[in-house]
Design a protein around this motif. Sequence first.
Motif, short mmCIF file in Angstrom:
data_model
loop_
_atom_site.label_atom_id
_atom_site.label_comp_id
_atom_site.label_asym_id
_atom_site.label_seq_id
_atom_site.Cartn_x
_atom_site.Cartn_y
_atom_site.Cartn_z
N GLU A 1 111.78 -32.29 -85.45
CA GLU A 1 112.15 -32.58 -86.83
C GLU A 1 113.21 -31.61 -87.31
OE1 GLU A 1 108.43 -32.28 -88.89
OE2 GLU A 1 108.21 -30.13 -88.47
N ILE A 2 113.79 -31.93 -88.44
CA ILE A 2 114.76 -31.02 -89.05
C ILE A 2 114.00 -30.02 -89.91
CG2 ILE A 2 116.72 -30.82 -90.62
CD1 ILE A 2 117.47 -33.70 -89.90
N ASP A 3 114.22 -28.75 -89.65
CA ASP A 3 113.64 -27.69 -90.47
C ASP A 3 114.65 -27.39 -91.58
OD1 ASP A 3 112.76 -25.34 -91.64
OD2 ASP A 3 112.01 -24.52 -89.76
N ARG A 4 114.46 -28.02 -92.72
CA ARG A 4 115.44 -27.90 -93.80
C ARG A 4 115.39 -26.52 -94.46
NH1 ARG A 4 117.86 -32.56 -94.13
NH2 ARG A 4 116.76 -34.48 -93.50
N LYS A 5 114.26 -25.85 -94.38
CA LYS A 5 114.17 -24.52 -94.99
C LYS A 5 115.08 -23.53 -94.28
CE LYS A 5 111.07 -20.87 -96.46
NZ LYS A 5 109.70 -20.53 -96.87
N PHE A 6 115.09 -23.59 -92.94
CA PHE A 6 115.87 -22.62 -92.17
C PHE A 6 117.14 -23.23 -91.57
CE2 PHE A 6 111.49 -20.95 -92.07
CZ PHE A 6 111.72 -19.71 -92.66
N GLY A 7 117.33 -24.53 -91.74
CA GLY A 7 118.58 -25.15 -91.36
C GLY A 7 118.82 -25.35 -89.89
N LEU A 8 117.78 -25.69 -89.14
CA LEU A 8 117.94 -25.94 -87.71
C LEU A 8 116.88 -26.94 -87.26
CD1 LEU A 8 116.69 -22.80 -85.70
CD2 LEU A 8 115.97 -23.41 -87.99
N ILE A 9 116.77 -27.18 -85.97
CA ILE A 9 115.83 -28.15 -85.43
C ILE A 9 114.54 -27.45 -85.03
CG2 ILE A 9 115.44 -29.88 -83.64
CD1 ILE A 9 118.56 -30.12 -83.54
N LYS A 10 113.44 -28.10 -85.28
CA LYS A 10 112.12 -27.53 -85.02
C LYS A 10 111.35 -28.44 -84.08
CE LYS A 10 108.18 -26.06 -87.90
NZ LYS A 10 107.77 -25.94 -89.32
N TRP A 11 110.84 -27.86 -83.01
CA TRP A 11 110.06 -28.60 -82.02
C TRP A 11 108.60 -28.17 -82.12
CZ3 TRP A 11 112.33 -32.17 -78.60
CH2 TRP A 11 113.73 -32.21 -78.63
N ASN A 12 107.71 -29.17 -82.22
CA ASN A 12 106.27 -28.92 -82.33
C ASN A 12 105.55 -29.68 -81.21
OD1 ASN A 12 106.79 -27.65 -84.94
ND2 ASN A 12 106.98 -29.72 -85.75
N PRO A 13 105.61 -29.18 -79.99
CA PRO A 13 105.09 -29.94 -78.84
C PRO A 13 103.60 -30.21 -78.88
CG PRO A 13 105.65 -27.69 -78.20
CD PRO A 13 106.21 -27.90 -79.57
N LEU A 14 102.84 -29.39 -79.61
CA LEU A 14 101.39 -29.60 -79.70
C LEU A 14 100.98 -30.35 -80.95
CD1 LEU A 14 100.00 -26.11 -78.55
CD2 LEU A 14 100.46 -28.12 -77.15
N ALA A 15 101.94 -30.95 -81.65
CA ALA A 15 101.67 -31.55 -82.96
C ALA A 15 100.46 -32.48 -82.94
CB ALA A 15 102.91 -32.29 -83.45
N LYS A 16 100.34 -33.30 -81.92
CA LYS A 16 99.27 -34.30 -81.91
C LYS A 16 98.01 -33.84 -81.17
CE LYS A 16 101.21 -36.67 -77.90
NZ LYS A 16 101.75 -37.94 -77.36
N TRP A 17 98.02 -32.65 -80.63
CA TRP A 17 96.85 -32.17 -79.89
C TRP A 17 95.71 -31.79 -80.83
CZ3 TRP A 17 97.07 -28.60 -75.01
CH2 TRP A 17 97.40 -29.39 -73.90
N THR A 18 94.50 -31.90 -80.33
CA THR A 18 93.31 -31.45 -81.05
C THR A 18 92.99 -30.01 -80.65
OG1 THR A 18 91.80 -32.18 -79.32
CG2 THR A 18 92.39 -33.80 -81.03
N ASN A 19 92.10 -29.40 -81.43
CA ASN A 19 91.65 -28.05 -81.11
C ASN A 19 90.97 -28.04 -79.73
OD1 ASN A 19 91.17 -25.24 -81.97
ND2 ASN A 19 89.02 -25.84 -81.97
N LYS A 20 90.22 -29.11 -79.45
CA LYS A 20 89.54 -29.19 -78.15
C LYS A 20 90.55 -29.22 -77.00
CE LYS A 20 86.14 -31.87 -75.48
NZ LYS A 20 86.97 -31.89 -74.24
N GLN A 21 91.63 -29.94 -77.15
CA GLN A 21 92.64 -30.01 -76.10
C GLN A 21 93.27 -28.63 -75.86
OE1 GLN A 21 94.68 -33.49 -77.95
NE2 GLN A 21 94.83 -34.25 -75.86
N VAL A 22 93.49 -27.89 -76.93
CA VAL A 22 94.04 -26.54 -76.80
C VAL A 22 93.11 -25.68 -75.96
CG1 VAL A 22 94.60 -24.42 -78.06
CG2 VAL A 22 95.37 -26.63 -78.94
#
Length: 233
Positions: A158-179
């Motif tokens: 996604e676009i990180d508009r606060k800091f003005g660059l691109i932000k990657w969240n590879p674990l976004a859809k993972w659950t705590n159990k998966q971690v």
Amino acid sequence: MEERKLALQPEEIHELNSELEDRSPQEILEYAVNKIEKIAFACSFGAEDVVIVDMLSRIKPDTSVFYLDTDVLFPETYDVRNRMVEKYNLNLIAYRPLLTLEKQAEQYGESLWQVDPNQCCSLRKVEPLQRALCELDAWITGIRREQAPTRANAGVVEIDRKFGLIKWNPLAKWTNKQVWDYIIAHQVPYNVLHDKGYPSIGCIHCTRAVKPGEDLRAGRWSNFEKTECGLHQ
């Protein structure tokens, strides 16, 4: 903050977010570090972040990794930092606040975190992060949608508009159990405070253990109507 030119066009980011939504975190990470040269991982040494370090060690071990040393992290956090550096041979970069705790007390009064935690986070986390990100085109985080309502709509990219660059969240859809399944399966070092009721770990003065049935982030700034430090807003 002066607007920066994004390394990818918004339309491309939108398409990538849809395309990568159902990919594994490893696939998302591999795409990110090969697509964008000026990229780094912001590591807080929480459960999610040690997972990402392990994944990166298998995908592209020379990926830049940095952390924000607020000067008030738990001893257990420094301990897992040292164990991670040793195991993964990390070239870890630390970003510290411009003000020492003593100078902060002189300018803002003692125990600023008790009076104005937003200001304290701004000084000890947000400003150092701005310096860390200023030369980057993208950063990687360990945030998950399940962690908090403020993160429920996080895209895998996604676009990180606060800091003005691109932000990657590879674990976004993972659950705590998966971690935790990953940590156990791959014998990843982790912060021992997780075994003592601390699912989310920040600074000493603003973090407590959570009680049974409480939200995962209930132990952060528990005496304030505050759920984020300002890095992911």
